[in-house]
Design a protein around this motif. Structure first.
Motif, PDB file in Angstrom:
ATOM      1  N   GLU A   5       0.833  -1.201   0.000  1.00  0.00           N
ATOM      2  CA  GLU A   5       0.000   0.000   0.000  1.00  0.00           C
ATOM      3  C   GLU A   5       0.866   1.249   0.000  1.00  0.00           C
ATOM      4  OE1 GLU A   5      -2.971  -0.036   3.109  1.00  0.00           O
ATOM      5  OE2 GLU A   5      -3.849  -1.877   2.312  1.00  0.00           O
ATOM      6  N   ARG A   6       2.005   1.178   0.651  1.00  0.00           N
ATOM      7  CA  ARG A   6       2.907   2.331   0.687  1.00  0.00           C
ATOM      8  C   ARG A   6       3.372   2.710  -0.726  1.00  0.00           C
ATOM      9  NH1 ARG A   6       6.181   4.800   4.820  1.00  0.00           N
ATOM     10  NH2 ARG A   6       7.632   6.151   3.764  1.00  0.00           N
ATOM     11  N   LYS A   7       3.693   1.713  -1.537  1.00  0.00           N
ATOM     12  CA  LYS A   7       4.112   1.972  -2.917  1.00  0.00           C
ATOM     13  C   LYS A   7       2.955   2.595  -3.704  1.00  0.00           C
ATOM     14  CE  LYS A   7       6.888   1.726  -6.469  1.00  0.00           C
ATOM     15  NZ  LYS A   7       7.963   2.692  -6.629  1.00  0.00           N
ATOM     16  N   LEU A   8       1.747   2.064  -3.537  1.00  0.00           N
ATOM     17  CA  LEU A   8       0.557   2.640  -4.165  1.00  0.00           C
ATOM     18  C   LEU A   8       0.409   4.099  -3.755  1.00  0.00           C
ATOM     19  CD1 LEU A   8      -2.230   2.476  -5.655  1.00  0.00           C
ATOM     20  CD2 LEU A   8      -3.168   1.634  -3.485  1.00  0.00           C
ATOM     21  N   ARG A   9       0.506   4.350  -2.452  1.00  0.00           N
ATOM     22  CA  ARG A   9       0.380   5.708  -1.922  1.00  0.00           C
ATOM     23  C   ARG A   9       1.445   6.633  -2.504  1.00  0.00           C
ATOM     24  NH1 ARG A   9       2.457   7.003   3.958  1.00  0.00           N
ATOM     25  NH2 ARG A   9       4.316   7.266   2.697  1.00  0.00           N
ATOM     26  N   ASP A  10       2.701   6.185  -2.499  1.00  0.00           N
ATOM     27  CA  ASP A  10       3.799   7.028  -2.968  1.00  0.00           C
ATOM     28  C   ASP A  10       3.689   7.353  -4.452  1.00  0.00           C
ATOM     29  OD1 ASP A  10       4.728   6.956  -0.374  1.00  0.00           O
ATOM     30  OD2 ASP A  10       6.405   5.592  -0.800  1.00  0.00           O
ATOM     31  N   VAL A  11       3.336   6.352  -5.252  1.00  0.00           N
ATOM     32  CA  VAL A  11       3.186   6.576  -6.700  1.00  0.00           C
ATOM     33  C   VAL A  11       2.025   7.530  -6.957  1.00  0.00           C
ATOM     34  CG1 VAL A  11       2.508   5.457  -8.875  1.00  0.00           C
ATOM     35  CG2 VAL A  11       4.281   4.439  -7.434  1.00  0.00           C
ATOM     36  N   PHE A  12       0.909   7.318  -6.286  1.00  0.00           N
ATOM     37  CA  PHE A  12      -0.237   8.218  -6.443  1.00  0.00           C
ATOM     38  C   PHE A  12       0.133   9.629  -6.014  1.00  0.00           C
ATOM     39  CE2 PHE A  12      -3.769  10.410  -4.302  1.00  0.00           C
ATOM     40  CZ  PHE A  12      -4.580  10.647  -5.403  1.00  0.00           C
ATOM     41  N   TRP A  13       0.719   9.776  -4.840  1.00  0.00           N
ATOM     42  CA  TRP A  13       1.006  11.096  -4.295  1.00  0.00           C
ATOM     43  C   TRP A  13       1.971  11.883  -5.185  1.00  0.00           C
ATOM     44  CZ3 TRP A  13      -1.175  14.574  -1.713  1.00  0.00           C
ATOM     45  CH2 TRP A  13      -0.477  15.632  -1.164  1.00  0.00           C
ATOM     46  N   GLU A  14       2.991  11.229  -5.685  1.00  0.00           N
ATOM     47  CA  GLU A  14       3.956  11.895  -6.565  1.00  0.00           C
ATOM     48  C   GLU A  14       3.267  12.471  -7.801  1.00  0.00           C
ATOM     49  OE1 GLU A  14       7.690  10.637  -9.407  1.00  0.00           O
ATOM     50  OE2 GLU A  14       7.405   9.535  -7.541  1.00  0.00           O
ATOM     51  N   ASN A  15       2.297  11.760  -8.343  1.00  0.00           N
ATOM     52  CA  ASN A  15       1.618  12.202  -9.560  1.00  0.00           C
ATOM     53  C   ASN A  15       0.412  13.091  -9.281  1.00  0.00           C
ATOM     54  OD1 ASN A  15       2.975  10.747 -11.975  1.00  0.00           O
ATOM     55  ND2 ASN A  15       2.923   9.281 -10.307  1.00  0.00           N
ATOM     56  N   TYR A  16      -0.228  12.916  -8.152  1.00  0.00           N
ATOM     57  CA  TYR A  16      -1.377  13.750  -7.777  1.00  0.00           C
ATOM     58  C   TYR A  16      -0.918  15.148  -7.380  1.00  0.00           C
ATOM     59  CZ  TYR A  16      -5.528  15.277  -5.149  1.00  0.00           C
ATOM     60  OH  TYR A  16      -6.622  15.974  -4.686  1.00  0.00           O
ATOM     61  N   ASN A  17       0.150  15.229  -6.623  1.00  0.00           N
ATOM     62  CA  ASN A  17       0.571  16.518  -6.059  1.00  0.00           C
ATOM     63  C   ASN A  17       1.799  17.107  -6.754  1.00  0.00           C
ATOM     64  OD1 ASN A  17      -0.129  18.482  -4.056  1.00  0.00           O
ATOM     65  ND2 ASN A  17       1.772  17.959  -3.009  1.00  0.00           N
ATOM     66  N   TYR A  18       2.082  16.680  -7.982  1.00  0.00           N
ATOM     67  CA  TYR A  18       3.280  17.169  -8.676  1.00  0.00           C
ATOM     68  C   TYR A  18       3.293  18.683  -8.820  1.00  0.00           C
ATOM     69  CZ  TYR A  18       0.640  17.994 -12.949  1.00  0.00           C
ATOM     70  OH  TYR A  18      -0.255  18.484 -13.863  1.00  0.00           O
ATOM     71  N   SER A  19       2.128  19.304  -8.905  1.00  0.00           N
ATOM     72  CA  SER A  19       2.057  20.759  -9.083  1.00  0.00           C
ATOM     73  C   SER A  19       1.831  21.494  -7.767  1.00  0.00           C
ATOM     74  CB  SER A  19       0.925  21.104 -10.058  1.00  0.00           C
ATOM     75  OG  SER A  19      -0.323  20.708  -9.507  1.00  0.00           O
ATOM     76  N   GLY A  20       1.832  20.770  -6.658  1.00  0.00           N
ATOM     77  CA  GLY A  20       1.627  21.399  -5.362  1.00  0.00           C
ATOM     78  C   GLY A  20       0.180  21.763  -5.085  1.00  0.00           C
TER      79      GLY A  20
END
Length: 139
Positions: A5-20
């Motif tokens: 789940e951590r990998k899922l979270r990290d991959v999502f977060w990096e792409n969801y919040n790329y623009s801040g």
């Protein structure tokens, strides 16, 4: 396929919040027993909104129950699952999503994410001390 789940979270977060887009955020936010996986405070169309996210690899039913609990403290609440869970969500859980106004986001291993079902915006929510602390950070 995600292994944790951590990998899922990290991959999502990096792409969801790329623009801040998230002005403030907290992983494992203690708004309920067991913590919400992620809480964000974002500005959308001139208004601030609180989003709650639950990440799950397999136990979709548990994610939905946790999201339902998070909903009392967030304007929008979401489950975030691997893209290969599309059929399970569409065939078994769409009615639950509609009934409880929970959104569903699918994430692919390379980071692309898609809103499968849009979360309903709740204008009336309970304030929680932890969310207030998050909002007031740096002030």
């Amino acid at each position: 396929m995600f292994l944790t789940e951590r990998k899922l979270r990290d991959v999502f977060w990096e792409n969801y919040n790329y623009s801040g887009r998230a002005l403030r955020y907290q992983f494992e936010c203690p708004i309920r027993e067991g913590n919400a996986d992620l809480i964000t405070i974002e500005k959308y169309q001139g208004n601030y909104q609180i989003n709650a996210f639950e990440f799950k690899l397999a136990d979709i039913k548990k994610a939905l129950l946790q999201a339902k609990e998070n909903a009392q403290y967030a304007n929008k609440t979401w489950i975030v699952v691997p893209a290969e869970k599309r059929d399970v969500i569409e065939n078994r859980y769409m009615e639950y999503l509609r009934e409880h106004q929970i959104g569903a986001i699918l994430v692919e291993e390379e980071g692309h994410w898609e809103v499968l079902y849009r979360a309903y915006y709740h204008t009336e929510i309970k304030f929680h001390q932890q969310v207030l602390k998050l909002a007031m950070k740096e002030y």
